[in-house]
Design a protein around this motif. Structure first.
Motif, mmCIF file in Angstrom:
data_model
loop_
_atom_site.group_PDB
_atom_site.id
_atom_site.type_symbol
_atom_site.label_atom_id
_atom_site.label_comp_id
_atom_site.label_asym_id
_atom_site.label_seq_id
_atom_site.Cartn_x
_atom_site.Cartn_y
_atom_site.Cartn_z
ATOM 1 N N THR A 76 0.777 3.927 -2.938
ATOM 2 C CA THR A 76 0.323 5.288 -2.628
ATOM 3 C C THR A 76 1.357 6.317 -3.043
ATOM 4 O OG1 THR A 76 -0.929 4.411 -0.750
ATOM 5 C CG2 THR A 76 -0.559 6.779 -0.810
ATOM 6 N N ILE A 77 2.639 6.013 -2.825
ATOM 7 C CA ILE A 77 3.687 6.936 -3.261
ATOM 8 C C ILE A 77 3.667 7.084 -4.782
ATOM 9 C CG2 ILE A 77 6.191 7.262 -3.397
ATOM 10 C CD1 ILE A 77 6.392 5.956 -0.640
ATOM 11 N N PHE A 78 3.407 5.978 -5.474
ATOM 12 C CA PHE A 78 3.284 6.048 -6.935
ATOM 13 C C PHE A 78 2.110 6.948 -7.336
ATOM 14 C CE2 PHE A 78 1.236 4.387 -10.802
ATOM 15 C CZ PHE A 78 2.262 4.541 -11.710
ATOM 16 N N LEU A 79 0.960 6.792 -6.672
ATOM 17 C CA LEU A 79 -0.217 7.616 -6.985
ATOM 18 C C LEU A 79 0.040 9.084 -6.641
ATOM 19 C CD1 LEU A 79 -3.111 5.283 -5.747
ATOM 20 C CD2 LEU A 79 -2.426 5.741 -8.107
ATOM 21 N N LEU A 80 0.752 9.336 -5.543
ATOM 22 C CA LEU A 80 1.103 10.716 -5.201
ATOM 23 C C LEU A 80 1.988 11.337 -6.277
ATOM 24 C CD1 LEU A 80 1.822 10.380 -1.374
ATOM 25 C CD2 LEU A 80 0.179 11.968 -2.402
ATOM 26 N N SER A 81 2.908 10.564 -6.819
ATOM 27 C CA SER A 81 3.782 11.074 -7.881
ATOM 28 C C SER A 81 2.984 11.385 -9.142
ATOM 29 C CB SER A 81 4.878 10.052 -8.188
ATOM 30 O OG SER A 81 5.676 9.802 -7.065
ATOM 31 N N VAL A 82 2.024 10.512 -9.466
ATOM 32 C CA VAL A 82 1.178 10.758 -10.640
ATOM 33 C C VAL A 82 0.353 12.019 -10.434
ATOM 34 C CG1 VAL A 82 -0.740 9.866 -11.998
ATOM 35 C CG2 VAL A 82 1.098 8.323 -11.296
ATOM 36 N N LEU A 136 7.156 -0.604 -9.474
ATOM 37 C CA LEU A 136 6.478 0.645 -9.109
ATOM 38 C C LEU A 136 7.480 1.741 -8.755
ATOM 39 C CD1 LEU A 136 3.295 -0.221 -7.004
ATOM 40 C CD2 LEU A 136 3.435 0.738 -9.290
ATOM 41 N N LEU A 137 8.559 1.370 -8.061
ATOM 42 C CA LEU A 137 9.568 2.369 -7.718
ATOM 43 C C LEU A 137 10.233 2.937 -8.965
ATOM 44 C CD1 LEU A 137 11.302 0.789 -4.590
ATOM 45 C CD2 LEU A 137 9.985 2.913 -4.672
ATOM 46 N N ALA A 138 10.513 2.070 -9.953
ATOM 47 C CA ALA A 138 11.104 2.553 -11.204
ATOM 48 C C ALA A 138 10.162 3.514 -11.910
ATOM 49 C CB ALA A 138 11.445 1.368 -12.111
ATOM 50 N N ALA A 141 13.280 7.798 0.271
ATOM 51 C CA ALA A 141 13.317 7.165 1.593
ATOM 52 C C ALA A 141 12.792 5.739 1.533
ATOM 53 C CB ALA A 141 12.512 7.998 2.588
ATOM 54 N N PHE A 142 11.680 5.530 0.813
ATOM 55 C CA PHE A 142 11.133 4.180 0.723
ATOM 56 C C PHE A 142 12.083 3.268 -0.054
ATOM 57 C CE2 PHE A 142 8.607 0.707 -0.886
ATOM 58 C CZ PHE A 142 7.789 0.395 0.189
ATOM 59 N N SER A 143 12.693 3.774 -1.112
ATOM 60 C CA SER A 143 13.634 2.961 -1.889
ATOM 61 C C SER A 143 14.817 2.522 -1.028
ATOM 62 C CB SER A 143 14.135 3.744 -3.102
ATOM 63 O OG SER A 143 13.061 4.133 -3.926
ATOM 64 N N ALA A 144 15.335 3.451 -0.210
ATOM 65 C CA ALA A 144 16.470 3.127 0.654
ATOM 66 C C ALA A 144 16.087 2.089 1.701
ATOM 67 C CB ALA A 144 16.992 4.393 1.327
ATOM 68 N N SER A 145 14.865 2.178 2.229
ATOM 69 C CA SER A 145 14.439 1.238 3.269
ATOM 70 C C SER A 145 14.048 -0.114 2.695
ATOM 71 C CB SER A 145 13.263 1.825 4.058
ATOM 72 O OG SER A 145 12.129 2.000 3.226
ATOM 73 N N VAL A 158 0.842 -1.203 0.000
ATOM 74 C CA VAL A 158 0.000 0.000 0.000
ATOM 75 C C VAL A 158 0.875 1.250 0.000
ATOM 76 C CG1 VAL A 158 -1.607 1.363 1.386
ATOM 77 C CG2 VAL A 158 -2.022 -1.066 1.061
ATOM 78 N N SER A 159 1.950 1.226 0.774
ATOM 79 C CA SER A 159 2.826 2.399 0.861
ATOM 80 C C SER A 159 3.445 2.745 -0.490
ATOM 81 C CB SER A 159 3.933 2.142 1.889
ATOM 82 O OG SER A 159 3.397 1.989 3.180
ATOM 83 N N ILE A 160 4.019 1.745 -1.164
ATOM 84 C CA ILE A 160 4.666 2.050 -2.437
ATOM 85 C C ILE A 160 3.628 2.398 -3.504
ATOM 86 C CG2 ILE A 160 4.788 -0.409 -2.997
ATOM 87 C CD1 ILE A 160 7.019 2.508 -4.244
#
Length: 357
Positions: free
Chosen positions: A120-126, A210-212, A262-266, A116-118
């Motif tokens: 949501t971060i993807f949706l925030l970026s969009v 998703l991170l990419a 931050a999420f990518s590093a963790s 859900v976190s990743i």
């Protein structure tokens, strides 16, 4: 979330080592930080009207996923560790693992909340990309109702993905690992890792895909912001007034970029651990740091908002310094109809209120 096969046999040990006490203290501290930080985020979202936007709903979804980790996943790990310390069971042995019904709850919750976190971060970026690239079309493209449906879809897909290993192979189960201090997906004792174990690669593949995509979208967004800033410096206030970006739009894009990093590093250490587990490696000590670095990400978001988002800072100040109105100063319901309604009801009204152009 993930691990190798292990035996349920545990051995008695001498009094707990200082390192185990420090790890337990770290877990308790993490519970407090995750719960307080994300409760503050949710209260700011519910009480501050300026956060009742599509971006605000996405950030609330992210805070809710992090809060679930702090309320369910980490407390169970603390409970297991305290029970083990009290009974004198060995803490550092990779052979000390056991299965329980609670693991079939906390394990998928941790995996699902991570997805859900990743997502949501993807949706925030969009959302930020649309706001920067097409500011005139933002209200038409990104509506509150569409955002709520996307949030519900992301939660459904994330938790469905979290149970895929259990549904795809009867050989995969969940056990509490004394190495990672988490409930992990494992093979039962004595069963070698075979081809079904490769299904675990679906987790890092999903997250890294998703991170990419998130990094690519953020690169496009920041390129557009830089071009806009150059044009504004060159032409001043005469530069395309209809497509002007506000300071809050630029700040929000920077905040989401930091969240992505931050999420990518963790997540990177846990991805290395999963791949190593599939290949047959057993990294007991590394598994603890990999899992808990990822868990600590649940309390980073509020720190990032507090440092980079002026609107969030203002919302926190209003939350903790809002003056108490006297009876004579309290606005009447006829003037402010929403003031007498609970915050949750006000949010629901905002969601289902027709969008204005």
């Amino acid at each position: 979330m993930w691990g190798n096969s292990s035996s349920p046999n545990c051995t008695l040990s001498s009094p707990p080592l200082p390192g185990e006490i420090c790890k337990l203290f770290l877990m308790v501290l993490l519970i407090v930080a995750i719960i307080l930080g994300n409760v503050v985020s949710l209260l700011v979202f519910l009480r501050a009207r300026q956060f009742r936007t599509s971006q605000g709903y996405l950030k609330a979804s992210l805070a809710l996923a992090d809060l679930a980790v702090g309320l369910i996943v980490v407390p169970y790990s603390v409970y297991r560790e305290v029970s083990s310390l009290a009974s004198g069971v060995a803490q550092g042995s990779s052979s000390c693992s056991s299965s329980s019904f609670a693991c079939f709850i906390t394990g998928p919750i941790f995996a699902g909340c991570t997805f859900v976190s990743i997502t949501t971060i993807f949706l925030l970026s969009v959302e930020r990309s649309v706001a920067v690239l097409k500011p005139l079309h933002k209200r038409a493209v990104i509506t509150k109702r569409r955002t709520v449906w996307l949030i519900l879809l992301s939660w459904s897909m994330s938790f469905l993905l979290a149970v895929v290993p259990l549904l795809s192979s009867p050989d995969i189960t969940l056990q509490y690992s004394s190495c990672s201090k988490m409930c992990t997906y494992v093979f039962p004792a004595g069963r070698p890792a075979s081809s079904p174990w490769n299904i675990m690669l679906l987790f890092p593949a999903f997250d890294f895909s998703l991170l990419a995509g998130t990094f690519a979208i953020n690169c496009i967004t920041f390129t557009a912001i830089r071009q806009y800033c150059k044009a504004r410096r060159g032409l001043g206030n005469e530069a395309q007034p209809g497509s002007r970006l506000s300071f809050s739009d630029i700040t929000a894009a920077k905040t989401i970029g930091i969240l992505t990093f931050a999420f990518s590093a963790s997540f990177s250490p846990i991805a290395v651990f999963v791949v190593g587990s599939v290949l047959g490696y057993q990294w007991c000590q590394f598994s603890f740091y990999a899992f808990w670095v990822l868990t600590s990400n649940s309390c980073w978001n509020v720190a990032i908002y507090s440092a980079w988002d002026p609107k969030f800072q203002q919302g926190v100040r209003e939350l903790f310094s809002k003056p108490v109105l006297n009876t004579s100063q309290r606005p009447s319901p006829s003037v402010e109809g929403d003031s007498s309604a609970p915050a949750c009801v006000a949010v629901l009204k905002e969601i289902f209120r027709p969008e204005t152009a």
